[in-house]
Design a protein around this motif. Sequence first.
Motif, PDB file in Angstrom:
ATOM      1  N   ASP A 136       0.792  -1.222   0.000  1.00 17.75           N
ATOM      2  CA  ASP A 136       0.000   0.000   0.000  1.00 17.75           C
ATOM      3  C   ASP A 136       0.827   1.275   0.000  1.00 17.75           C
ATOM      4  O   ASP A 136       0.310   2.335   0.328  1.00 17.75           O
ATOM      5  CB  ASP A 136      -0.934   0.011   1.218  1.00 17.75           C
ATOM      6  N   GLY A 137       2.058   1.223  -0.295  1.00 22.53           N
ATOM      7  CA  GLY A 137       2.855   2.439  -0.356  1.00 22.53           C
ATOM      8  C   GLY A 137       4.042   2.389   0.569  1.00 22.53           C
ATOM      9  O   GLY A 137       5.146   2.135   0.138  1.00 22.53           O
ATOM     10  N   MET A 138       3.838   2.659   1.838  1.00 22.87           N
ATOM     11  CA  MET A 138       4.950   2.720   2.768  1.00 22.87           C
ATOM     12  C   MET A 138       5.371   1.332   3.209  1.00 22.87           C
ATOM     13  O   MET A 138       4.569   0.426   3.297  1.00 22.87           O
ATOM     14  CB  MET A 138       4.562   3.538   3.999  1.00 22.87           C
ATOM     15  N   SER A 139       6.649   1.216   3.509  1.00 22.93           N
ATOM     16  CA  SER A 139       7.123  -0.062   4.029  1.00 22.93           C
ATOM     17  C   SER A 139       6.746  -0.190   5.496  1.00 22.93           C
ATOM     18  O   SER A 139       6.387   0.781   6.164  1.00 22.93           O
ATOM     19  CB  SER A 139       8.639  -0.160   3.870  1.00 22.93           C
ATOM     20  N   GLU A 140       6.835  -1.378   6.002  1.00 26.23           N
ATOM     21  CA  GLU A 140       6.450  -1.628   7.387  1.00 26.23           C
ATOM     22  C   GLU A 140       7.360  -0.894   8.360  1.00 26.23           C
ATOM     23  O   GLU A 140       6.916  -0.407   9.397  1.00 26.23           O
ATOM     24  CB  GLU A 140       6.496  -3.136   7.655  1.00 26.23           C
ATOM     25  N   THR A 141       8.641  -0.763   8.017  1.00 21.11           N
ATOM     26  CA  THR A 141       9.576  -0.068   8.896  1.00 21.11           C
ATOM     27  C   THR A 141       9.201   1.395   9.046  1.00 21.11           C
ATOM     28  O   THR A 141       9.197   1.928  10.157  1.00 21.11           O
ATOM     29  CB  THR A 141      11.008  -0.191   8.340  1.00 21.11           C
ATOM     30  N   ILE A 142       8.876   2.044   7.940  1.00 26.35           N
ATOM     31  CA  ILE A 142       8.498   3.456   7.993  1.00 26.35           C
ATOM     32  C   ILE A 142       7.222   3.618   8.805  1.00 26.35           C
ATOM     33  O   ILE A 142       7.095   4.553   9.608  1.00 26.35           O
ATOM     34  CB  ILE A 142       8.338   4.028   6.579  1.00 26.35           C
ATOM     35  N   GLN A 143       6.279   2.725   8.639  1.00 27.95           N
ATOM     36  CA  GLN A 143       5.045   2.791   9.413  1.00 27.95           C
ATOM     37  C   GLN A 143       5.333   2.655  10.907  1.00 27.95           C
ATOM     38  O   GLN A 143       4.768   3.388  11.723  1.00 27.95           O
ATOM     39  CB  GLN A 143       4.077   1.700   8.972  1.00 27.95           C
ATOM     40  N   ASN A 144       6.231   1.739  11.276  1.00 26.59           N
ATOM     41  CA  ASN A 144       6.577   1.564  12.681  1.00 26.59           C
ATOM     42  C   ASN A 144       7.242   2.809  13.249  1.00 26.59           C
ATOM     43  O   ASN A 144       6.966   3.200  14.382  1.00 26.59           O
ATOM     44  CB  ASN A 144       7.483   0.346  12.868  1.00 26.59           C
ATOM     45  N   VAL A 145       8.119   3.420  12.483  1.00 22.29           N
ATOM     46  CA  VAL A 145       8.786   4.646  12.935  1.00 22.29           C
ATOM     47  C   VAL A 145       7.764   5.760  13.124  1.00 22.29           C
ATOM     48  O   VAL A 145       7.800   6.492  14.124  1.00 22.29           O
ATOM     49  CB  VAL A 145       9.895   5.066  11.937  1.00 22.29           C
ATOM     50  N   LEU A 146       6.840   5.908  12.193  1.00 26.20           N
ATOM     51  CA  LEU A 146       5.821   6.949  12.320  1.00 26.20           C
ATOM     52  C   LEU A 146       4.925   6.709  13.529  1.00 26.20           C
ATOM     53  O   LEU A 146       4.569   7.667  14.242  1.00 26.20           O
ATOM     54  CB  LEU A 146       4.990   7.040  11.039  1.00 26.20           C
ATOM     55  N   TRP A 147       4.559   5.455  13.796  1.00 30.41           N
ATOM     56  CA  TRP A 147       3.753   5.158  14.982  1.00 30.41           C
ATOM     57  C   TRP A 147       4.529   5.473  16.259  1.00 30.41           C
ATOM     58  O   TRP A 147       3.965   5.978  17.236  1.00 30.41           O
ATOM     59  CB  TRP A 147       3.307   3.698  14.999  1.00 30.41           C
ATOM     60  N   ALA A 148       5.823   5.181  16.270  1.00 34.66           N
ATOM     61  CA  ALA A 148       6.643   5.478  17.447  1.00 34.66           C
ATOM     62  C   ALA A 148       6.719   6.981  17.686  1.00 34.66           C
ATOM     63  O   ALA A 148       6.583   7.446  18.824  1.00 34.66           O
ATOM     64  CB  ALA A 148       8.048   4.892  17.273  1.00 34.66           C
TER      65      ALA A 148
END
Length: 69
Positions: free
Chosen positions: A31-43
Amino acid sequence: MMLNLYVESQLMRRDLELWLAKQRKRMLAEDGMSETIQNVLWAIFAIAIVGIVAAIIQAYVVGKANEIR
């Protein structure tokens, strides 16, 4: 011997091409962003929320302390 080496290299090339095609399809389906970037944004979001809550509590405590004096 040389024919064996040639055939094996062609089979490995075919397997690599199939694997790369499968990986490319999987990457395009995301869906666009990688899982790592999503985790960083949530943090970052969680840290910001904790900071806001801490500031609110600190302001409340300082306000009550000023009332006591």
